[in-house]
Scaffold this motif. Sequence first.
Motif, short mmCIF file in Angstrom:
data_model
loop_
_atom_site.label_atom_id
_atom_site.label_comp_id
_atom_site.label_asym_id
_atom_site.label_seq_id
_atom_site.Cartn_x
_atom_site.Cartn_y
_atom_site.Cartn_z
N ASP A 117 -28.37 6.05 -3.61
CA ASP A 117 -26.87 6.28 -3.13
C ASP A 117 -26.92 7.64 -2.31
N ASN A 128 -15.33 9.15 -2.90
CA ASN A 128 -14.39 7.86 -3.29
C ASN A 128 -13.99 7.78 -4.74
N ALA A 147 -12.88 4.86 -9.61
CA ALA A 147 -13.63 4.39 -8.39
C ALA A 147 -12.55 3.60 -7.77
N GLU A 163 -17.45 -2.50 -8.97
CA GLU A 163 -18.79 -2.42 -8.39
C GLU A 163 -19.02 -0.84 -7.88
N ASP A 164 -18.43 -0.21 -7.42
CA ASP A 164 -18.68 1.10 -7.18
C ASP A 164 -18.71 2.00 -8.39
N VAL A 202 -22.43 3.85 -7.80
CA VAL A 202 -22.13 5.02 -7.12
C VAL A 202 -21.71 6.18 -8.03
#
Length: 309
Positions: free
Chosen positions: A114, A135, A248, A252-253, A257
């Motif tokens: 990432d 983010n 987040a 998924e993020d 990440v």
Amino acid sequence: MHAYEAIEQSLTFIEEHLTKEISTEELANTVGLSPFYFQRLFKRLVNKPVQEYVKLRRLAKVIENLKSTDQRILDVALEYGFSSHANFTRAFKETYGITPESYRRDLPMLNTFDKPEVSMNYVLIDEGVPLVVGNIVLEIKRKTLEKPEIYFGLETEVCISEQMPVGESTGVDVPGQLWKRYHMEKASIAANLNTTVEMGMSHAEGTAQNLFTYFAGGLVQNIPDRLQDGFVKRELSAGEYIVCRVEAENFEDLVTVALDQASKYLFGTWLQHHSLTTEPFSAEKYYRDAEDMAYMEIWVKPLPLKNKS
């Protein structure tokens, strides 16, 4: 401009030009550094040579496309700068250990590289003070768990050097694959679970060198007389913890990440700057009850001062 700010600026430039040719000289020019100094600084802060990093980010984007679109593999490869199918397949297999065709067929979870948030290495927050970066939002506090929490799930051994963020290596994401298996098989124990809380637990104590044991499971709300075959019981023991909460934009993020960046910050920056060591385990608690955000917590147990070496 601080040195790390120059590298962060170059990382943003790379993200915006992954489908175009990117030379090291051009990157150095965009941040006003000589190519020699830029390359040395980049490798030091990103832990990868410039063009190796560019290749890894392109492959990560390719994986996103292969998973979410019906584009031909060759078309995706050409879009992200690979000169031929053979060249792309070789790079993909060297990086992930499987061919692009195998990935698209089976869709295993992979460790991808990432975009790092370099500035996080230079920011030290106090307990209870949120840090907003990229983010994600993270916050570190101390918590006391008054009584143990029991979890049912699955377990496997993992090679440390082959997993991110600790090993910085790409390849099959073994913990991620274990989570996929757990979510496929948990129906048989669902009646015993609180479905709003799940936990991933890593511990190295009692395992061979370069290995850790990873557990993936759900919080137990009632304990049966007999546990379903194949499942194991693990406990988050009572006591004092340092807890890093991470938020987040989506789940998924959060589990990719955000977890990667938060783990690097907690273990690589925050604990070190506070001269803290911890027991050889960590727990990732995932909360499924929030509708407007995705959040999780990383739990670690600080060692008493007398046990520090």
